[in-house]
Design a protein around this motif. Structure first.
Motif, short mmCIF file in Angstrom:
data_model
loop_
_atom_site.label_atom_id
_atom_site.label_comp_id
_atom_site.label_asym_id
_atom_site.label_seq_id
_atom_site.Cartn_x
_atom_site.Cartn_y
_atom_site.Cartn_z
N VAL A 9 -5.61 -4.77 -2.87
CA VAL A 9 -4.53 -3.99 -3.47
C VAL A 9 -4.72 -3.94 -4.98
O VAL A 9 -5.07 -4.94 -5.62
CB VAL A 9 -3.15 -4.60 -3.09
CG1 VAL A 9 -3.00 -6.02 -3.58
CG2 VAL A 9 -2.02 -3.73 -3.61
N GLU A 10 -4.54 -2.76 -5.57
CA GLU A 10 -4.74 -2.59 -7.01
C GLU A 10 -3.64 -3.31 -7.79
O GLU A 10 -2.45 -3.10 -7.52
CB GLU A 10 -4.71 -1.10 -7.36
CG GLU A 10 -5.98 -0.36 -7.00
CD GLU A 10 -7.18 -0.82 -7.80
OE1 GLU A 10 -7.05 -1.02 -9.02
OE2 GLU A 10 -8.26 -0.99 -7.19
N THR A 36 -5.71 -9.66 -0.62
CA THR A 36 -6.06 -8.30 -0.18
C THR A 36 -4.83 -7.42 -0.01
O THR A 36 -4.92 -6.20 -0.04
CB THR A 36 -6.83 -8.34 1.15
OG1 THR A 36 -6.07 -9.09 2.10
CG2 THR A 36 -8.19 -8.99 0.98
N THR A 37 -3.67 -8.04 0.18
CA THR A 37 -2.46 -7.24 0.45
C THR A 37 -1.30 -7.53 -0.49
O THR A 37 -0.31 -6.82 -0.48
CB THR A 37 -1.95 -7.50 1.89
OG1 THR A 37 -1.70 -8.90 2.04
CG2 THR A 37 -2.96 -7.04 2.92
N ALA A 51 3.62 -5.92 -2.38
CA ALA A 51 2.56 -5.70 -1.39
C ALA A 51 2.63 -4.27 -0.86
O ALA A 51 3.63 -3.58 -1.01
CB ALA A 51 2.69 -6.69 -0.25
N LYS A 52 1.52 -3.87 -0.20
CA LYS A 52 1.46 -2.53 0.36
C LYS A 52 1.64 -2.50 1.86
O LYS A 52 1.73 -1.45 2.46
CB LYS A 52 0.12 -1.87 -0.01
CG LYS A 52 0.08 -1.33 -1.44
CD LYS A 52 -1.13 -0.47 -1.65
CE LYS A 52 -1.04 0.23 -3.00
NZ LYS A 52 -2.17 1.14 -3.23
N ASP A 97 5.84 4.48 -5.33
CA ASP A 97 5.83 5.01 -3.96
C ASP A 97 5.05 4.18 -2.95
O ASP A 97 5.06 4.49 -1.76
CB ASP A 97 5.27 6.44 -3.94
CG ASP A 97 6.17 7.41 -4.68
OD1 ASP A 97 7.40 7.20 -4.64
OD2 ASP A 97 5.65 8.34 -5.31
N SER A 98 4.37 3.13 -3.38
CA SER A 98 3.55 2.40 -2.40
C SER A 98 3.65 0.88 -2.50
O SER A 98 3.16 0.19 -1.62
CB SER A 98 2.08 2.82 -2.55
OG SER A 98 1.63 2.61 -3.86
N TYR A 99 4.26 0.37 -3.56
CA TYR A 99 4.39 -1.08 -3.70
C TYR A 99 5.81 -1.51 -3.37
O TYR A 99 6.74 -1.18 -4.10
CB TYR A 99 4.07 -1.53 -5.14
CG TYR A 99 2.65 -1.35 -5.57
CD1 TYR A 99 1.74 -2.40 -5.49
CD2 TYR A 99 2.20 -0.12 -6.06
CE1 TYR A 99 0.43 -2.24 -5.90
CE2 TYR A 99 0.89 0.06 -6.46
CZ TYR A 99 0.01 -1.00 -6.38
OH TYR A 99 -1.29 -0.84 -6.77
N ARG A 100 5.96 -2.20 -2.26
CA ARG A 100 7.28 -2.79 -1.95
C ARG A 100 7.34 -4.14 -2.65
O ARG A 100 6.38 -4.91 -2.59
CB ARG A 100 7.44 -2.95 -0.44
CG ARG A 100 8.86 -3.39 -0.02
CD ARG A 100 8.94 -3.53 1.49
NE ARG A 100 8.75 -2.26 2.17
CZ ARG A 100 9.71 -1.36 2.32
NH1 ARG A 100 10.93 -1.59 1.85
NH2 ARG A 100 9.47 -0.23 2.96
#
Length: 313
Positions: A9-10, A36-37, A51-52, A97-100
């Motif tokens: 994950v970036e 990784t997440t 995390a994604k 929009d993608s990182y909770r």
């Protein structure tokens, strides 16, 4: 293999602001750990977990449903406790929009980082203190129909101070084992096998059965052994199925497990009593938390310690 090749994950920029669902803004000070997440940022007053994947939603759901601050406070008063290490989520939301993400107050540092820094096993006194605090948390979440399902040093945070503050965090694998008061039935393969930290998860988790109360208590037992002796019979194994085979073998021979881990050192009677009790639990059985804690705290007092005292690290 999957984990090895999974895209990382970036990370977000240090100093970047995120806004939670209530409109509160939080600044990310320093990237602490990255998998990784998941990303973990720490600052002077917060712990940001982002995390994604869907795991963090599972943690958010658990915290909102079973760990409300009012419920925790009520439990503490009812049981005349000085402390209960349940994390308080002070904010959550979506970013870019993608990182909770979830926001927590600063809970100190992970036990894993402390053990790595010390580079030697923890004393029996410290392990018994930690076990008593974690057992308190497990009893609370079990009473609220959930199990943690991933007890390990990376999910234990300790905060130095006038008393021992030990938090059990990381509820990504939390599972509602008793919805509406009805315990789920045992069934191999009902979940993904080997979920959680493979070295410490229960045999039930290896088989893909839904975790139950005994799963958490057995995991805590494995952790206690590892923290104090620095090893487990399966520590060097890389295949989850091999680890499961070893755990199955030693579940039926607790004395052999203790003998192997303690080596030439005298085996702790408190460890033996605890492990013997939790390894013989039935899947749906309610553990006797009081008896387990009395055994640990009595041994702690004999070593000149007490649950509420600062951790002697």
């Amino acid at each position: 293999k999957k984990a090895k090749h999974a895209p990382t994950v970036e990370p977000l920029q240090e100093g970047e602001e995120v806004t939670d669902t209530m409109g509160n803004k939080w600044k990310l000070i320093k990237l602490s750990t990255q998998s990784t997440t998941e990303l973990l940022y720490e600052g002077e007053t917060l712990r940001f977990s982002g995390a994604k994947d869907g795991r963090i939603f599972n943690e958010q759901n658990f915290l909102q449903r079973a760990a409300k601050p009012a419920s925790v406070d009520k439990w503490i008063k009812q049981n005349k406790m000085d402390f209960l290490g349940i994390p308080t989520c002070v904010g959550f939301g979506l970013h870019a929009d993608s990182y909770r993400f979830l926001i927590f107050p600063n809970m100190g540092r992970s036990l894993h980082s402390v053990i790595e820094e010390q580079n030697e096993p923890l004393s029996e006194k410290v392990v018994l203190q930690l076990a008593c605090r974690i057992l308190d948390v497990l009893q609370f979440i079990h009473s609220n129909e959930y199990v943690h399902a991933d007890v390990n040093a990376e999910n234990v945070y300790i905060k130095p101070g006038a008393k021992s503050e030990v938090y059990l965090v990381g509820y990504c694998h939390a599972f509602r084992f008793c919805p509406g008061g009805k315990h789920v039935e045992y069934r191999d393969g009902s979940r993904t096998p080997h979920e959680g930290s493979v070295e410490f998860i229960s045999l039930d988790a290896h088989k893909g059965a839904a975790p139950s109360r005994r799963s958490d208590l057995q995991s805590l037992g494995y952790c206690m052994l590892h923290w104090h002796t620095g090893k487990l019979p399966w520590s060097e194994l890389t295949q989850p199925q091999q680890v499961a085979t070893q755990k199955r073998r030693y579940m039926e021979d607790v004395k052999a497990l203790l003998s192997l881990c303690f080596g030439k050192k005298k085996v702790s009677r408190a460890f033996q009593t605890y492990l013997t009790a939790v390894m013989s639990l039935q899947y749906t059985e309610q553990p006797d938390y009081s008896e387990l804690k009395v055994g640990l705290s009595t041994a702690l007092h004999q070593l000149g310690g007490a649950v509420e005292l600062p951790l002697a690290l």
